[in-house]
Design an enzyme around this catalytic site. Structure first.
Site, PDB file in Angstrom:
ATOM      1  CG  HIS A   4      22.813 -48.888  12.398  1.00 39.73           C
ATOM      2  ND1 HIS A   4      22.289 -50.148  12.176  1.00 39.73           N
ATOM      3  CD2 HIS A   4      22.085 -48.038  11.616  1.00 39.73           C
ATOM      4  CE1 HIS A   4      21.296 -50.076  11.319  1.00 39.73           C
ATOM      5  NE2 HIS A   4      21.154 -48.811  10.950  1.00 39.73           N
ATOM      6  CB  SER A  59      28.456 -54.972  14.540  1.00 46.26           C
ATOM      7  OG  SER A  59      28.119 -56.335  14.548  1.00 46.26           O
ATOM      8  CG  HIS A  74      29.132 -56.777  19.603  1.00 38.98           C
ATOM      9  ND1 HIS A  74      30.107 -57.052  18.672  1.00 38.98           N
ATOM     10  CD2 HIS A  74      28.038 -56.361  18.902  1.00 38.98           C
ATOM     11  CE1 HIS A  74      29.626 -56.836  17.455  1.00 38.98           C
ATOM     12  NE2 HIS A  74      28.383 -56.407  17.569  1.00 38.98           N
TER      13      HIS A  74
END
Length: 407
Positions: free
Chosen positions: A121, A192, A366
């Site tokens: 993550h 990310s 995002h």
């Protein structure tokens, strides 16, 4: 706030805060120069330091001596400004070397062993990003899925003496997933900030990597005038008041002690805030995106932001070069309306790895590149994994039959 926290910490914990406010000459005056500490922690301008206020705070050398005397046992204690609820300290029962929290989804029974996929993550997130969205869409899959809570986030350990460098994160993933489950090959999927850790992990294990899928990777290339670490800091934490997301990122990245104040009120009392939000929204269970924002400590978030996101930027060039030489399957996905990571970052991956597949999804941001389009996203992942498996099986068959590979 530097003075305040120094003396309050000394009064409540027996030693003052170890902060970066006394640094004046960037990494040139840092004893930890080559241990993964980002120069963005040490090169920030500080008006109060220039005025001499930091001289009245306890010296950093004294703090280091205090740390050495207390030993690694302090890693198993929470700071007075951190949350001490059962969920946040559950990892402590296993000691300082507790493994990361990993959610495992077994494949459907089939002939042979299912292939492995590791999910990482992003910043201020957790394994819920995958288990609550993508995993349900992969029911009946032949792949064994591993969703990891990164060090310092979610239900994973949050040691107070750790500096949360890129190597710290990689070593914990190796220990908690790769070595724990004896993985000899795996696919990587990361979002990310997790993309930086995934690329470093892939570059370290190129022979075990089957494919790597990067979602909104914060990949910045060095220029002739500026280091990648400084470019990442300016692009991701540019000082501005609007939009609110950018203001929050810059505030928490540039101001160490003010950020700790915010975490004291928000993260330390997250259980209280969750109860209040449940009462207001009349929901029995809050959205995981809201819960994840508070499941960390200021120490873990502050150091991860600088040492992984900013400091790790300088490692992207050699990592991508390793994947290019290894001819690994690299796929990049990003939303065209991403306000956190510039879309140019995806193109940077393509510059270093020409064979990389870059897909820009129109009209999404995002996180919305995953949340809200789970079925399509899961389908794309399976196509990537299946194509890699089928290609390697075909090449292996051609080698056995002494045919010249056509792929």
């Amino acid at each position: 706030m530097c003075i305040f926290f120094s003396y309050v910490d000394k009064f409540l914990e027996g030693k003052p805060t170890e902060c970066y406010c006394r640094s004046q000459n960037g990494i040139s005056d840092c004893e930890e120069k080559n241990t993964g500490i980002s120069d963005t922690l040490l090169g920030r301008k500080n008006i109060f330091r220039e005025m001499g206020f930091s001289r009245i705070t306890p010296s950093r050398s004294g703090q280091r001596q205090s740390s050495k005397k207390t030993g690694s046992g302090d890693m198993g204690k929470t700071r007075w400004s951190d949350c001490g609820c059962a969920s946040c300290v559950s990892w402590m029962k296993n000691g300082d070397d507790a493994k990361l929290h990993v959610v495992v989804k077994e494949p459907i029974p089939s002939e042979g062993n299912g292939e492995n996929v590791i999910f990482l993550h992003g910043f201020l997130s957790s394994s819920f990003l995958w288990t609550e969205s993508v995993f349900p869409e992969l029911n009946g899959s032949k792949y064994k899925l591993f969703a990891v809570d990164l060090l310092g986030f979610g239900n994973s350990p949050k040691p107070r003496e750790c500096r949360y460098t890129l190597n710290d994160h990689m070593e914990r993933i190796e220990k908690s997933v790769i070595h724990e489950f004896n993985l000899t090959s795996f696919h990587l999927v990361a979002h990310s900030m997790g993309c930086i850790i995934a690329l470093a992990l892939a570059a370290k294990h190129p022979n075990n990597l089957k494919s790597i899928t990067l979602i909104a990777p914060p990949c910045f290339l060095s220029s002739g005038e500026e280091e990648a670490t400084q470019i990442a800091l300016k692009k991701l934490a540019y000082k501005r008041l609007w939009p609110p997301l950018s203001f929050g990122a810059s505030f928490m990245t540039w101001y160490e002690h003010l950020g700790r104040c915010v975490c004291f009120f928000v993260c330390r009392y997250h259980t209280t805030w969750e109860k209040i939000l449940k009462f207001i929204t009349r929901q029995r269970k809050l959205n995981f995106l809201v819960r994840d924002l508070t499941r960390h400590t200021h120490h873990s978030a502050w150091h991860t932001m600088h040492n992984v996101i900013c400091g790790g930027a300088k490692m992207m060039d050699p990592c991508l070069e390793t994947l290019r030489v290894a001819r690994a399957r690299v796929s990049v996905v990003q939303g065209s309306r991403d306000l956190v990571v510039p879309v140019e970052c995806s193109n940077n991956v393509k510059v270093k790895v020409p064979d990389a597949e870059v897909k820009i999804i129109n009209g999404v941001g995002h996180t919305a590149v995953i949340i809200g389009r789970e079925k399509e996203f899961a389908k794309d992942l399976q196509l990537i994994w299946d194509s890699v498996t089928n290609t390697k099986d075909l090449v292996a068959y051609q080698k056995r039959t002494k045919l010249k590979p056509s792929l």
